[in-house]
Write a protein that holds these residues in place. Structure first.
Motif, PDB file in Angstrom:
ATOM      1  N   ILE A   6       0.861  -1.181   0.000  1.00 28.61           N
ATOM      2  CA  ILE A   6       0.000   0.000   0.000  1.00 28.61           C
ATOM      3  C   ILE A   6       0.898   1.232   0.000  1.00 28.61           C
ATOM      4  CG2 ILE A   6      -1.920   1.152   1.138  1.00 28.61           C
ATOM      5  CD1 ILE A   6      -2.493  -1.738   0.219  1.00 28.61           C
ATOM      6  N   ASP A   7       0.943   1.911  -1.129  1.00 30.04           N
ATOM      7  CA  ASP A   7       1.694   3.159  -1.245  1.00 30.04           C
ATOM      8  C   ASP A   7       0.683   4.305  -1.232  1.00 30.04           C
ATOM      9  OD1 ASP A   7       3.277   5.292  -1.805  1.00 30.04           O
ATOM     10  OD2 ASP A   7       3.997   4.569  -3.750  1.00 30.04           O
ATOM     11  N   PRO A   8       0.572   5.073  -0.148  1.00 32.86           N
ATOM     12  CA  PRO A   8      -0.456   6.108  -0.081  1.00 32.86           C
ATOM     13  C   PRO A   8      -0.265   7.214  -1.102  1.00 32.86           C
ATOM     14  CG  PRO A   8       1.076   6.310   1.749  1.00 32.86           C
ATOM     15  CD  PRO A   8       1.419   5.041   1.051  1.00 32.86           C
ATOM     16  N   PHE A   9       0.952   7.356  -1.627  1.00 29.93           N
ATOM     17  CA  PHE A   9       1.236   8.440  -2.558  1.00 29.93           C
ATOM     18  C   PHE A   9       1.503   7.909  -3.965  1.00 29.93           C
ATOM     19  CE2 PHE A   9       3.100   9.574   1.660  1.00 29.93           C
ATOM     20  CZ  PHE A   9       2.082  10.419   2.061  1.00 29.93           C
ATOM     21  N   GLU A  10       0.893   6.775  -4.300  1.00 29.47           N
ATOM     22  CA  GLU A  10       1.126   6.181  -5.618  1.00 29.47           C
ATOM     23  C   GLU A  10       0.582   7.065  -6.730  1.00 29.47           C
ATOM     24  OE1 GLU A  10       0.090   2.058  -8.067  1.00 29.47           O
ATOM     25  OE2 GLU A  10      -0.303   2.208  -5.919  1.00 29.47           O
ATOM     26  N   SER A  11      -0.534   7.700  -6.490  1.00 31.89           N
ATOM     27  CA  SER A  11      -1.119   8.560  -7.513  1.00 31.89           C
ATOM     28  C   SER A  11      -0.269   9.805  -7.706  1.00 31.89           C
ATOM     29  CB  SER A  11      -2.544   8.956  -7.118  1.00 31.89           C
ATOM     30  OG  SER A  11      -3.072   9.896  -8.015  1.00 31.89           O
ATOM     31  N   SER A  12      -0.190  10.290  -8.945  1.00 29.59           N
ATOM     32  CA  SER A  12       0.538  11.524  -9.228  1.00 29.59           C
ATOM     33  C   SER A  12      -0.299  12.757  -8.927  1.00 29.59           C
ATOM     34  CB  SER A  12       0.983  11.540 -10.694  1.00 29.59           C
ATOM     35  OG  SER A  12      -0.152  11.449 -11.546  1.00 29.59           O
ATOM     36  N   ASP A  13      -1.557  12.564  -8.585  1.00 32.95           N
ATOM     37  CA  ASP A  13      -2.450  13.671  -8.252  1.00 32.95           C
ATOM     38  C   ASP A  13      -2.558  13.784  -6.737  1.00 32.95           C
ATOM     39  OD1 ASP A  13      -4.346  15.586  -8.029  1.00 32.95           O
ATOM     40  OD2 ASP A  13      -5.965  14.454  -9.007  1.00 32.95           O
ATOM     41  N   PRO A  14      -2.001  14.848  -6.137  1.00 32.19           N
ATOM     42  CA  PRO A  14      -2.033  14.955  -4.670  1.00 32.19           C
ATOM     43  C   PRO A  14      -3.436  15.032  -4.093  1.00 32.19           C
ATOM     44  CG  PRO A  14      -0.407  16.453  -5.604  1.00 32.19           C
ATOM     45  CD  PRO A  14      -1.201  15.932  -6.758  1.00 32.19           C
ATOM     46  N   SER A  15      -4.402  15.454  -4.908  1.00 33.61           N
ATOM     47  CA  SER A  15      -5.764  15.522  -4.375  1.00 33.61           C
ATOM     48  C   SER A  15      -6.325  14.150  -4.045  1.00 33.61           C
ATOM     49  CB  SER A  15      -6.673  16.226  -5.382  1.00 33.61           C
ATOM     50  OG  SER A  15      -6.782  15.469  -6.577  1.00 33.61           O
ATOM     51  N   ARG A  16      -5.699  13.093  -4.578  1.00 32.19           N
ATOM     52  CA  ARG A  16      -6.157  11.726  -4.304  1.00 32.19           C
ATOM     53  C   ARG A  16      -5.368  11.078  -3.174  1.00 32.19           C
ATOM     54  NH1 ARG A  16      -6.101   8.594  -9.880  1.00 32.19           N
ATOM     55  NH2 ARG A  16      -6.779   6.936  -8.469  1.00 32.19           N
ATOM     56  N   TRP A  17      -4.440  11.800  -2.595  1.00 28.49           N
ATOM     57  CA  TRP A  17      -3.673  11.228  -1.493  1.00 28.49           C
ATOM     58  C   TRP A  17      -4.514  11.199  -0.228  1.00 28.49           C
ATOM     59  CZ3 TRP A  17       1.467  14.390  -2.253  1.00 28.49           C
ATOM     60  CH2 TRP A  17       2.086  13.954  -3.454  1.00 28.49           C
ATOM     61  N   PRO A  18      -4.423  10.147   0.554  1.00 26.36           N
ATOM     62  CA  PRO A  18      -5.213  10.059   1.790  1.00 26.36           C
ATOM     63  C   PRO A  18      -4.692  11.035   2.843  1.00 26.36           C
ATOM     64  CG  PRO A  18      -3.728   8.190   1.615  1.00 26.36           C
ATOM     65  CD  PRO A  18      -3.606   8.932   0.332  1.00 26.36           C
ATOM     66  N   ASP A  19      -5.621  11.481   3.708  1.00 32.72           N
ATOM     67  CA  ASP A  19      -5.219  12.380   4.786  1.00 32.72           C
ATOM     68  C   ASP A  19      -4.573  11.579   5.913  1.00 32.72           C
ATOM     69  OD1 ASP A  19      -7.288  11.094   6.061  1.00 32.72           O
ATOM     70  OD2 ASP A  19      -8.664  12.790   5.955  1.00 32.72           O
ATOM     71  N   GLU A  20      -4.182  12.307   6.943  1.00 37.63           N
ATOM     72  CA  GLU A  20      -3.442  11.677   8.042  1.00 37.63           C
ATOM     73  C   GLU A  20      -4.261  10.599   8.735  1.00 37.63           C
ATOM     74  OE1 GLU A  20      -1.777  13.000  12.430  1.00 37.63           O
ATOM     75  OE2 GLU A  20      -1.750  14.476  10.789  1.00 37.63           O
ATOM     76  N   THR A  21      -5.546  10.856   8.977  1.00 38.41           N
ATOM     77  CA  THR A  21      -6.402   9.871   9.651  1.00 38.41           C
ATOM     78  C   THR A  21      -6.521   8.595   8.828  1.00 38.41           C
ATOM     79  OG1 THR A  21      -7.633  11.678  10.673  1.00 38.41           O
ATOM     80  CG2 THR A  21      -8.670   9.496  10.656  1.00 38.41           C
ATOM     81  N   THR A  22      -6.734   8.761   7.532  1.00 39.34           N
ATOM     82  CA  THR A  22      -6.869   7.580   6.662  1.00 39.34           C
ATOM     83  C   THR A  22      -5.563   6.802   6.600  1.00 39.34           C
ATOM     84  OG1 THR A  22      -8.502   8.774   5.328  1.00 39.34           O
ATOM     85  CG2 THR A  22      -7.516   6.802   4.361  1.00 39.34           C
ATOM     86  N   ARG A  23      -4.444   7.525   6.540  1.00 43.43           N
ATOM     87  CA  ARG A  23      -3.152   6.830   6.502  1.00 43.43           C
ATOM     88  C   ARG A  23      -2.926   6.025   7.779  1.00 43.43           C
ATOM     89  NH1 ARG A  23      -1.105  11.866   5.132  1.00 43.43           N
ATOM     90  NH2 ARG A  23       0.294  11.814   6.953  1.00 43.43           N
ATOM     91  N   GLN A  24      -3.339   6.553   8.899  1.00 45.66           N
ATOM     92  CA  GLN A  24      -3.187   5.813  10.148  1.00 45.66           C
ATOM     93  C   GLN A  24      -4.082   4.569  10.170  1.00 45.66           C
ATOM     94  OE1 GLN A  24      -3.821   8.621  13.312  1.00 45.66           O
ATOM     95  NE2 GLN A  24      -1.896   9.731  12.923  1.00 45.66           N
ATOM     96  N   ARG A  25      -5.267   4.685   9.597  1.00 49.02           N
ATOM     97  CA  ARG A  25      -6.120   3.494   9.491  1.00 49.02           C
ATOM     98  C   ARG A  25      -5.481   2.451   8.583  1.00 49.02           C
ATOM     99  NH1 ARG A  25     -11.949   4.944   7.636  1.00 49.02           N
ATOM    100  NH2 ARG A  25     -12.227   2.719   8.102  1.00 49.02           N
ATOM    101  N   LEU A  26      -4.827   2.910   7.514  1.00 44.87           N
ATOM    102  CA  LEU A  26      -4.150   1.977   6.615  1.00 44.87           C
ATOM    103  C   LEU A  26      -2.996   1.276   7.331  1.00 44.87           C
ATOM    104  CD1 LEU A  26      -4.040   4.159   3.376  1.00 44.87           C
ATOM    105  CD2 LEU A  26      -5.476   2.151   3.765  1.00 44.87           C
ATOM    106  N   ILE A  27      -2.234   2.029   8.099  1.00 43.22           N
ATOM    107  CA  ILE A  27      -1.119   1.420   8.839  1.00 43.22           C
ATOM    108  C   ILE A  27      -1.642   0.401   9.836  1.00 43.22           C
ATOM    109  CG2 ILE A  27       0.736   1.907  10.483  1.00 43.22           C
ATOM    110  CD1 ILE A  27       1.057   4.643   9.114  1.00 43.22           C
ATOM    111  N   GLN A  28      -2.703   0.760  10.537  1.00 41.04           N
ATOM    112  CA  GLN A  28      -3.270  -0.162  11.523  1.00 41.04           C
ATOM    113  C   GLN A  28      -3.793  -1.424  10.856  1.00 41.04           C
ATOM    114  OE1 GLN A  28      -2.973   0.325  14.681  1.00 41.04           O
ATOM    115  NE2 GLN A  28      -4.121  -1.470  15.367  1.00 41.04           N
TER     116      GLN A  28
END
Length: 1703
Positions: free
Chosen positions: A55-77
């Motif tokens: 899971i690469d949260p920044f795989e997209s070249s469009d920053p508007s599609r990058w997950p926010d901090e809360t979502t990234r923490q859910r992904l890590i968990q």
């Protein structure tokens, strides 16, 4: 060894979160995605059976599609909790990255930031517009608006450059304002420095600290990888100057700003703190794996793109090796067979138990009905089930799953066995499979011993209350095996001697060793037996069945009716039924009308809506767990919604909706959907807005249409390419799929299916909504199924990806798309059998079928060796047989007969294959080879077997398959729900293959052809069910008579309607009552019926339903009609045949008989204008019917020469002009063209025929014998009994159909054989008796066999057929072949025959030799005749003239390799006689020792030497010419030499000493050592090859597998062992009992069998040089289909008398 962290052992996926600074890792992350992660995934799938997702949260070249901090923490968990291995991969570069705006700031802190900024004169307008207050968060917070969620500027231009710069400047200014406010709070002491730093951290820092801080040590050690890359002089001089110029204006700020900035940590300071402080502390405390690399750059150029690519390449290598090492250290079995759950039913058992645990977690609201269930379980007097009813979504399944977990706490005084089966969630939902699984589950949980042989019925006397009987593991087991002895061979004597019925009992677990699927009655009996015998007071059985009401095709009522009623003691049954499924509730009430005197039937517990207050608490609790709440006004709307629908699933859906609300959201009543389906639709609407409508629609459709759910990686692969409705294409990164799954997490369960974790809907209502919303069209469903079929077949391509090496500024070309590999078996080098791809086996057939790709299903799966091998290895043999025998899609299939034969081969060898799945190729090759000519479509199957075997470095192959002695049936059927004691009274078959049988209880059963069940025929008259008395057939009609004297006709070519045979013009009172039907014929809608002991024939017109009669003089016994349909012929009791006109029913003439014997058959030969009448004694009368105006004229009478017996059956074949007449003690074959008796076959001694029929090709006849469970087959040209067909019971009738033979047993069971397969087996070449000798020519092209008869057969190994046979005047005793295969010398009746092998000419026939053996000198010039009582002679091979005579008898004589001496033993001495003078010129005993010689062997590669074994065990070499002896070895006392087994290789390197029970003892003379090879059981034959490379032996298994006595487990085993290292080259099961074993010169092993057949097996070994490999036949396509008697071998006759006589 690195320590491993805490893993999710149930997970089948390694899920890794890729943590990085998005602006500093573009090249590295792309390189990893393209070159490392795909390779790592394939490695893990093949080696460990694990999938890999990164899971690469920044795989997209469009920053508007990058997950926010809360979502990234859910992904890590999520990665930490669900990964079965590493979960974190971090890339720390030389750039720290910009600080991210926090997505949420508590109200107190936010207000503090505003106040301090305003006090310092800093504008907060931008900050206030970026955040909004939300009271629904816990605690209340200001939340960042979505438009400000980016953490980094875009990486490529997507807008105009000016607008892009404005956006960047605005975001940078906002971050600057926020950090200034933080610095001011820290400066004033209102915020701690540490807290201030947390607001300045980048996304990389925040993610790393969340993943590693407050994380258990075991989750860090071995589960996290961090790569730190330090770059020195990263900025070149030019870049530094540009940076200084850009920053210069900022240096002129005031002192106040400078002081504020001094409190704000710089990026370099934060990066240093991360790399030098935080990470090192974890290295020492938690064993975090951190790899650091420093790159020093040129000061002028800095960190160039070339250096970056070089680092990326080295990083890829390091990451791959490190991840492989970490994942490889997991405790994962090497192969599927290593797991104890290697069969389907074991996996199903574990999966059902895990499913109960998963579903119990959804029990959020305590329900009062739980107490009622507990009360039912605790009460001992209940003998009826408890039925939990309720409407949809009332929580019946979750309640039962919760109660399953509580049972042991409720029943503290006992140890209950709780078995919960969620029937609708099973993969196979047929009633047979479900009941069989229940039986096995019960037996397994009670530790049932599968090797017990005790009959269940004999155990009923056991005292159930006896404490000693608590552990009843050995109770009620018996193997359901065939009633025949598997060792039966084909000779008449042996076949008949084994015709003894044996008693077999059903296996209580419901599994037959032959995979003949048990019917419901057997399973019902087995289940009842287990429930009565295994449960006890201390170990009660609690059986919970959920989801029966959701099964299709009335499976639920069938299961209910198969359960024991009333329930046995110590057994509790709990069922769940939806209230609207009244038919199932009615079935329960009817099956359990009353359990005991106090019970009125099953007890029902009604589930309704839960209490509203509890639902409100549930929603509040779920909101609290997710850090959310609602305002009071919103709560009122929630309460109102829960008042209208108070179901647990609705409350969970409502939580998902309310968690999206903010405190300022405009929520109304219309905002809340009412009901389950509306709420699901609302959820999908939200997901479509958040993600994309295409992605959501595809994901939901894939999950819904999958057979058993989808793994996360599979769903991600399928979603990789998404096409929008307008046709545009989008690639969906892994992170987007993961975010979608996080949003669906509350409504999906991760269950284990076939060893993999898959996602399934928590409720079937999601499927219903999905069908209504996305899958309403059949074309759409078919397309989705087709895409999933492509994916699981390996044809799916996951989009296209840009090449990592392309110039990113200009290049637009793309590399080839990535193909997802889907082999049937993942086979790493260290795994022998490989790991089966169970996901493919389960999903691919389903999707091919649902997408209508029937041709691909048949060719690529059902006829595929790879698919079969994988199914057998996976323990899915029963499912494979079901698929092969299934009639679904039959109209689309081509190879129906081939599939049935494959299924038959699997069933006959099922028990062996289940224990030895890797033996499948050898078993199938042996099973199919005899039938390739009649089923040529199987040639490719056998070819694949041989191609796969060639890939193996060593093994045994079948070069020539021995002819079969038995034919496996292609179908076995039982009447469903038939009483056991009922027997067949009459049976009949139509020309189109339909069979009808009438039982003695008045029931009638119909079988309509291949792949159909035997179903009961029900007929009612005046509200009363009629009972049948008999059945007859003719053409396409059946006549069924009833016990109330009614007769009905059924036209099988028309609608399924029974028409009563009665005259519609007459009243009921005028109707005559016919008697028993004797027979009938049908022609063009008219039936001519004759009745037993009646002298008239009834003519019934089906169209008009009128009945007329034809009057005869005597009782009518048989009927026939002319080929043109003008006349009907009526045979009568007195031998007369009356002829009637079919149209007018008027008498045309009569044919009287002089012998007054009843006519049993009338044969009309239209082309010859002739009628043949066969009477009951087998006599034939021929009548000339040529002149229509004159009465028939008797032209000839032929009387039966055998016993005068009543004919039992007659079978006439017009195509081949044969008539077979069966009587009790003989079967007579007539040639109907000339009306000559061809042959008569007598019944075996003590037996009597009951029926005989001709095979379709006319080469065999099949016969039933009294008290014999076999059907025997005789070959017409030889009179030999060559075949037997096994049945399950005593046969009643044998029916011959157009393409099948059908045996109906007394019990009503049907066994079906393919007629062409029978012909192929019966006409396969074999000798008349057991093969006693085999000799092979040097080239390996021809070999010769003898069976002790007057024939010697010459076989061609290229064709696999006998080419010719050499006839003798007496039994052949000895056989020798000259070295160059020019001459064949045989000994028969005291005469010596010398044949030319190519021409078959008998050039010499020598009499007067008194020889007992013959030898040929190695040079081929002379022959030697050995005589025990006379002179032994040496004679010229071509002339027969005597060279010399040897007066001493030499036993075990051999000719020396140089053709100079005859060496043999005489009175314990070893002597050598000259072949020129006949004198004894050399003697072994006179040289050195007086020991007795027991064995010796001349060495062809060392012609002057002979290996000698003495009685004391001493081993010598004797140089004959020089008479010198050398002693080499002394055998220890435990070893001994058996002279009959003694053999040596041609170079003397190895000597076979003896066969000692289950071992073979050899002497390695080259290294002077003893070797002993262990066999699987007692060795009966052993042989060395001449070169000393390997040894072949045949042994019987010492102990049968798992106590099984099935056919293959009990068969002898041919094994070939390499002598150099003792390694087994290969082994296979022999189909028959062997008599002879010979090893040829070209790595071929020849085995002669007791039934006269020969098998040739090729030895493949990588050690043997390629040039020395066998030239054995490998092609299976060279033969054209041809009558076996048209290719009969040549017959070469001997000279009529001896041309040379010795005196």
């Amino acid at each position: 060894m690195r320590s491993r962290g805490k893993l999710d052992r149930s997970s089948s996926c390694v899920k890794i979160y890729l943590c990085s600074n998005p602006g500093d890792s573009v090249v590295e992350r792309r390189a990893l995605r393209e070159s490392v992660f795909p390779r790592l995934r394939e490695h893990c799938r093949h080696s460990l059976g694990l999938d890999v997702r990164v899971i690469d949260p920044f795989e997209s070249s469009d920053p508007s599609r990058w997950p926010d901090e809360t979502t990234r923490q859910r992904l890590i968990q999520e990665c930490r909790e669900s990964s079965s291995g590493p979960f974190l991969l971090a890339l720390v570069g030389h750039q720290y990255g910009p600080g991210a705006l926090p997505s949420q700031v508590e109200v107190s802190e936010y207000q503090l930031l505003l106040e301090e900024s305003q006090r310092a004169g800093v504008s907060t307008q931008e900050l206030e517009s970026a955040y909004r207050r939300d009271e629904n968060t816990i605690p209340s917070s200001y939340c960042l608006r979505p438009s400000h969620g980016s953490t980094c500027p875009p990486l490529k231009e997507v807008k105009e450059e000016e607008e892009e710069m404005k956006i960047k400047a605005k975001e940078e200014e906002l971050r600057k304002v926020f950090q200034t406010a933080v610095s001011l709070c820290v400066q004033s002491g209102l915020m701690t420095p540490e807290r201030g730093r947390s607001f300045c951290r980048s996304a990389l820092d925040v993610d790393l600290r969340f993943a590693l801080e407050k994380c258990p040590d075991e989750d860090i050690a071995g589960r996290c990888l961090v790569y730190v890359h330090k770059v020195v002089n990263a900025k070149g001089e030019r870049e530094k100057k540009m940076t200084n110029d850009r920053l210069h204006p900022e240096t002129e700020t005031g002192a106040s700003d400078a002081a504020t900035q001094s409190l704000t940590p710089t990026s370099d300071e934060l990066l240093s703190e991360l790399c030098a402080g935080f990470l090192p502390s974890l290295i020492t405390s938690c064993q975090l794996l951190v790899y650091t690399r420093t790159t020093e750059c040129d000061r002028r150029h800095g960190y160039t793109s070339t250096r970056r690519r070089g680092y990326a390449e080295s990083l890829c290598q390091q990451v791959y090796s490190d991840l492989v090492e970490l994942i490889g250290s997991l405790d994962v079995p090497d192969a599927e067979g290593d797991s104890p759950l290697c069969d389907a039913w074991s996996r199903e058992q574990v999966e059902q138990e895990q499913l109960g645990v998963l579903l119990s977690r959804f029990y959020d609201i305590s329900q009062p009905e739980e107490g009622k269930i507990r009360d039912y379980v605790e009460r001992r007097d209940r003998r009826c089930p408890l039925v939990v009813t309720g409407g949809p979504c009332t929580g019946k399944t979750v309640l039962l799953a919760h109660c399953t977990q509580q049972m042991k706490s409720w029943l503290t005084d006992s140890d209950p066995v709780v078995i919960t089966h969620f029937c609708n969630l099973s993969i196979n939902t047929s009633p047979e499979c479900l009941l069989s699984g229940l039986c096995r589950h019960i037996a397994s949980r009670y530790h049932y011993n599968s090797t017990s042989k005790q009959n269940p019925s004999s155990s009923h006397g056991t005292d159930v209350d006896d404490p000693s009987c608590e552990s009843r593991g050995n109770i009620s087991n018996s193997n359901s095996t065939s009633a025949q002895d598997p060792h039966t061979e084909s000779s008449t004597k042996e076949c008949v001697s084994e015709c003894r019925p044996k008693i077999s009992h059903p296996d209580p677990r419901g599994l037959s060793s032959s995979v003949i699927k048990p019917d419901l009655s057997e399973l019902k009996e087995s289940l009842s037996s287990l429930c009565n015998l295994l449960p006890s007071d201390k170990h009660p059985l609690i059986l919970i069945l959920d989801g029966l009401d959701q099964l299709e095709n009335e499976v639920g009522p069938e299961i209910i009716n198969s359960l024991p009623s009333p329930l046995p003691p110590d057994v509790k049954l709990i069922l769940s039924v939806t209230s609207n499924r009244t038919h199932l509730l009615q079935a329960v009430r009817l099956h359990y009308p009353q359990g005991s005197e106090k019970e009125s039937g099953p007890e029902c517990v009604q589930l309704g809506s839960v209490d509203r207050k509890q639902s409100v608490k549930m929603v509040a609790s779920l909101l609290g767990c997710s850090g959310r709440r609602v305002t009071s006004g919103q709560q009122a709307l929630v309460n109102q919604a829960l008042t209208s629908c108070c179901l647990p699933l609705y409350a969970r859906l409502l939580h998902t909706l309310t968690s999206l609300w903010h405190s300022d959201s405009d929520v109304t009543e219309a905002s809340i959907p009412g009901g389950i389906h509306s709420s699901i639709s609302s959820l999908l609407d939200h997901l479509e807005q958040k993600h994309s409508s295409s992605a959501v629609a595809r994901a939901v459709s894939y999950l819904t249409l999958s057979r058993a759910g989808l793994a996360e990686a599979e769903l991600a692969d399928l979603l990789y390419d998404i096409r929008h409705s307008e046709g545009s294409k989008m690639q969906l990164p892994q992170v987007d799929v993961e975010r979608l799954l996080l949003d669906l997490k509350s409504f999906l369960i991760k269950r284990t299916v076939a060893g993999s974790q898959v996602l399934s809907w928590v409720s079937r209502h999601f499927r219903l909504v999905a069908f209504e919303r996305y899958l309403g069209s059949h074309d759409v469903r078919r397309k989705i199924h087709s895409e999933m079929a492509d994916y699981f077949s390996g044809q799916w391509v996951c989009g296209s990806r840009k090449s990592f090496l392309l110039n990113q500024t200009s290049g637009t070309s793309e590399e080839p798309s990535m193909k997802i590999d889907q082999p049937y078996v993942f086979a790493p080098s260290k795994a022998v059998g490989g790991r089966v791809n169970l996901r493919k086996l389960i999903e691919l057939p389903h999707h091919l079928q649902q997408s209508g790709r029937w041709k691909e299903l048949e060719h690529e799966l059902l006829m595929s060796l790879e698919f079969h091998q994988a199914m057998v290895q996976a323990g899915l043999l029963e499912d494979l047989v079901d698929m092969l025998e299934s009639n679904e899609g039959e109209s689309q299939f081509v190879f129906s007969r081939e599939r049935l034969l494959l299924a038959s081969a699997f069933k006959s060898s099922a028990c062996f294959l289940q224990s030895s799945p890797l033996q499948l190729p050898a078993v199938m090759e042996t099973s199919l080879l005899p039938y390739l000519e009649v089923l040529p479509a199987l040639e490719s199957y056998v070819t694949n077997i041989r191609q796969e075997s060639r890939k193996a470095r060593s093994g045994l192959g079948v070069a020539l398959c021995p002819s079969p002695s038995s034919v496996p049936p292609i179908q076995y059927l039982k009447p469903r729900d038939k009483a056991k004691e009922v027997c067949v009274t009459e049976t009949a078959g139509s020309e189109c293959g339909i069979v009808a049988e009438v039982m003695d209880d008045g029931s009638a059963w119909i079988w309509k052809g291949a792949r159909c069940d035997v179903v009961r025929l029900s007929l009612s008259c005046e509200q009363k069910e009629l009972k049948f008395a008999g059945v007859k057939s003719s053409g396409g009609f059946f006549l069924l008579s009833t016990q109330c004297d009614k007769v009905f006709v059924w036209d099988v070519t028309g609608p399924e309607v029974l028409v009563e045979v009665r005259d519609s013009l007459k009243t009921e009172l005028n109707q005559t009552t016919p008697g028993t039907i004797e027979g009938f014929v049908a022609y063009q809608g008219k039936l001519f019926i004759c009745w037993k002991n009646e002298s008239f024939v009834s003519v019934f017109d089906i169209s008009s339903e009128t009945l007329t009669h034809c009057q005869c003089q005597c009782s009518v016994t048989c009927l026939a009609f002319s080929s043109e349909g003008f006349c009907v012929y009526c045979g009568q009791e007195d031998g007369t045949v009356s002829i009637f006109d079919m149209e007018t029913s008027s008498l045309l003439g009569s044919c009287p008989s002089a012998n007054c014997s009843a006519v049993t058959s009338i044969i009309i030969c239209g082309d010859k204008k002739e009628m043949a009448c066969v009477d009951r004694n087998g006599n034939v009368a021929l009548w000339d019917m040529g002149v229509k105006t004159q009465p028939p004229k008797l032209t000839r009478e032929i009387f039966n020469r055998g016993k005068s017996e009543t004919i039992l059956s007659a079978d006439y074949s017009k195509e081949i002009n044969n008539l077979l007449v069966c009587q009790a003690h003989q079967v007579t074959l007539w040639d109907t063209w000339n009306w000559e008796m061809w042959d008569q076959f007598l019944a075996p001694r003590g037996r009597a025929f009951t029926q005989a029929v001709l095979s379709n090709e006319g080469h065999l006849f099949l016969a039933l014998l009294d008290s014999c469970p076999h059907i025997l087959g005789w070959r017409l040209n030889s009179g030999e009994c060559v075949l037997f067909l096994e049945t399950t019971n005593q046969p009643h009738t044998l029916l011959k159909m157009a393409s099948n033979f059908i045996c109906v047993t007394h019990g009503g069971c049907l066994t079906v054989w393919d007629s062409e397969v029978i012909d192929a087996a019966g006409t396969a070449p074999k000798m008349g008796c057991g093969v006693k000798g085999v000799v092979v020519d040097e080239k390996g092209e021809w070999f010769y066999t003898t069976d002790g008869s007057e024939k010697v057969w010459r076989w061609s190994l290229d064709t696999g057929l006998p080419h010719a046979y050499f006839l003798h005047d007496g039994p052949v005793e000895k056989l020798q072949l000259s070295p160059k295969s020019i001459h064949l010398v045989s000994l028969s009746g005291g005469d010596i025959y010398v044949w030319k092998t190519e021409t078959g000419e008998d050039i010499l026939r020598i009499s007067g030799s008194r020889a007992t053996n013959v030898l040929i000198t190695p040079n081929g010039n002379c022959g030697v005749s050995i005589s025990e009582r006379g002179l032994s002679r040496v004679w010229k091979m071509t002339q027969g003239s005597i060279v010399c005579c040897i007066r001493l008898h030499l036993s075990d004589a051999q000719v020396s390799p140089e053709s100079t001496f005859l060496i043999g033993r005489h009175s314990g001495d070893l002597v050598a006689a000259s072949l020129w003078s006949g004198s004894i010129s050399k003697r072994f005993s006179c040289v050195e020792s007086s020991e007795r010689v027991v064995a010796f062997h001349a060495l062809s590669e060392h012609p002057e030497f002979v290996v000698v074994m003495t009685e004391s065990g001493a081993v010598y070499t004797w140089k004959v010419a020089e008479e010198t002896v050398c002693r080499h070895f002394q055998l220890p006392q435990m070893f001994h030499c058996q002279p009959q087994d003694f053999q040596t290789s041609s170079d003397g390197s190895y000597a076979l000493l003896s066969i000692d029970n289950d071992s073979i003892n050899l002497l390695d003379l080259s290294q002077v050592r003893l070797c002993s090879f262990k066999a699987e059981g007692p060795v009966i034959k052993a042989c060395l090859d001449k070169t000393g490379s390997y040894a072949a032996h045949i042994s019987y298994p010492s102990r049968l597998g798992k106590g099984c006595a099935c056919f293959l487990h009990a068969r002898p085993v041919l094994t070939v062992t390499r002598l150099s290292d003792g390694e087994r080259i290969g082994s296979l099961r022999l189909p028959k009992s062997p008599l002879t074993l010979v090893v040829g010169d070209r790595q071929c092993v020849f085995v002669g069998f007791e039934d006269g057949s020969v098998g040739v097996y090729s030895v493949r070994d990588y050690v043997i040089h390629e040039k020395e490999k066998a030239r054995c036949r490998e092609s299976v396509t060279g033969q054209l289909k041809q009558c076996p008697f048209d290719r009969a071998p040549l017959s070469w006759v001997p000279q009529p008398k001896a041309n040379i006589t010795w005196s």
